[in-house]
Design a protein around this motif. Structure first.
Motif, PDB file in Angstrom:
ATOM      1  N   GLY A  14      44.013  24.764  65.946  1.00  0.00           N
ATOM      2  CA  GLY A  14      42.789  25.110  66.666  1.00  0.00           C
ATOM      3  C   GLY A  14      41.536  24.902  65.846  1.00  0.00           C
ATOM      4  O   GLY A  14      40.472  24.582  66.382  1.00  0.00           O
ATOM      5  N   ASN A  15      41.623  25.070  64.529  1.00  0.00           N
ATOM      6  CA  ASN A  15      40.440  24.958  63.674  1.00  0.00           C
ATOM      7  C   ASN A  15      39.902  23.540  63.575  1.00  0.00           C
ATOM      8  O   ASN A  15      38.752  23.343  63.168  1.00  0.00           O
ATOM      9  N   THR A  18      37.435  24.071  66.424  1.00  0.00           N
ATOM     10  CA  THR A  18      36.576  25.258  66.496  1.00  0.00           C
ATOM     11  C   THR A  18      35.934  25.645  65.171  1.00  0.00           C
ATOM     12  O   THR A  18      34.981  26.431  65.164  1.00  0.00           O
ATOM     13  N   ASN A  61      42.278  33.438  60.198  1.00  0.00           N
ATOM     14  CA  ASN A  61      41.930  32.391  61.154  1.00  0.00           C
ATOM     15  C   ASN A  61      42.800  31.164  60.866  1.00  0.00           C
ATOM     16  O   ASN A  61      42.432  30.289  60.090  1.00  0.00           O
ATOM     17  N   ASN A  92      44.379  30.528  66.564  1.00  0.00           N
ATOM     18  CA  ASN A  92      44.010  29.147  66.250  1.00  0.00           C
ATOM     19  C   ASN A  92      45.179  28.313  65.749  1.00  0.00           C
ATOM     20  O   ASN A  92      44.977  27.297  65.092  1.00  0.00           O
ATOM     21  N   ASN A  96      50.565  31.104  68.167  1.00  0.00           N
ATOM     22  CA  ASN A  96      49.705  32.301  68.221  1.00  0.00           C
ATOM     23  C   ASN A  96      50.453  33.560  68.642  1.00  0.00           C
ATOM     24  O   ASN A  96      49.901  34.421  69.331  1.00  0.00           O
ATOM     25  N   PRO A 108      38.185  31.873  70.194  1.00  0.00           N
ATOM     26  CA  PRO A 108      38.177  32.566  68.895  1.00  0.00           C
ATOM     27  C   PRO A 108      36.813  33.148  68.523  1.00  0.00           C
ATOM     28  O   PRO A 108      36.745  34.200  67.866  1.00  0.00           O
TER      29      PRO A 108
END
Length: 321
Positions: A14-15, A18, A61, A92, A96, A108
């Motif tokens: 996810g990072n 995001t 995170n 993320n 999860n 997030p």
């Protein structure tokens, strides 16, 4: 004053999209101390630095693997002198599971905003206690800590998805759907091919107070999470804090699992081929047995079984009831 310490892994799924937004939000918010790591070897130094700012909450995170590495360092590294703040997890990663169990889902940034609000106004009823799974395999120098373990056929399916499906670049949801179809083709219809998951290997599971299971299992789960086992009623916690589910490698057992999950019957009555147990100590043995604890692979070897023990409860931050 720093209210929240955020530990980010830029390489989590996810990072990749995001993290720029996360960086921008943190740069404009003096209540957050943001530390990024690109490898698990850097987590110890990161937490050593985070301990100096004395945050009210630590937010991780990244994916479940990042959470597992951070939990291990938090409770084995002694950076906080035995007073680790409550932990929150942003969704993320690819699965999860831990974030979902703590009621943290969706965007997030919105979750991070809510965590900051709670840290400023008072943690109150948002702190919940969860046990961890401490894993040793005869090779690790210290126990590895996590909250969800998959073994037997389930570990093979996770590795199949990771090695064969994720590299296709598809969405997480569609990747998991394709993996489920491949498992059905292999298990239910008996199709054998190099591009499909293979049959699981025999495994022996010992619960120190509850006896032993042995055979081939299509699903093996050990967890301390509460929102995962397909609606399972965990039963009497005095039997142990780790919840175990093992499903025989047979079409009939899988069909019973699906039926019981859909109609919320798991744990209400005994079902042939589905084993539900709880314990404080679990031993997993088998010549070719692999397990995955929050993303990290461990293998049992001859004379060196995988041993799981539940820890004392530790604090986590939960956003929703």
């Amino acid at each position: 004053m720093v209210r929240v310490a955020l530990l980010s892994n830029p390489k989590s799924t996810g990072n990749r999209q995001t993290l720029p937004r996360v960086r921008s939000y943190c740069a404009n918010n003096p209540d957050i101390f943001h530390y990024e790591v690109e490898h698990v070897d850097q987590i110890g130094r990161a937490l050593q630095t985070i301990a100096r700012v004395d945050p009210a909450v630590i937010v991780i995170n990244g994916g479940d693997g990042t959470v597992q590495a951070a939990l291990t360092e938090l409770y084995q590294g002694e950076h906080f002198c035995g007073r680790v703040p409550p932990i929150a997890v942003l969704p993320n990663g690819k699965t999860n599971l831990i974030a979902l169990d703590l009621g943290i889902h969706g965007d997030p940034i919105k979750a991070l905003e809510r965590i900051v609000e709670i840290a400023k106004s008072g943690l109150g009823d948002h702190v919940v206690q969860r046990e961890l799974i401490a894993l040793t395999d005869g090779q690790t120098t210290r126990p590895v800590l996590g909250m969800f373990l998959g073994g037997a056929g389930l570990a093979d399916y996770i590795l199949y998805c990771r090695d064969k499906i994720y590299p296709l670049g598809l969405s997480n949801g569609f990747s998991h759907f394709l993996t489920a179809l491949a498992v059905l083709a292999s298990l239910v219809f008996g199709i054998r091919a190099r591009f499909l998951p293979q049959s699981s290997h025999p495994v022996s599971i010992s619960l120190m107070r509850e006896g032993q299971l042995a055979g081939r299992f299509s699903v093996l789960i050990v967890t301390t999470l509460e929102r995962l086992l397909l609606g399972v009623d965990p039963g009497d916690s005095r039997r142990g804090n780790m919840k175990l589910m093992a499903v025989d490698q047979s079409v009939s057992a899988l069909l019973r699992l699906v039926w019981a999950s859909v109609f919320r019957r798991m744990g209400k009555q005994q079902m042939q081929g589905i084993h539900l147990e709880q314990g404080d100590t679990i031993r997993i043995e088998g010549a070719q047995s692999s397990v995955i604890l929050d993303g990290e692979i461990f293998r049992a070897s001859e004379g060196k079984p995988i041993l799981l023990r539940s820890t004392e409860p530790v604090p986590f931050l939960r956003l929703a009831a």
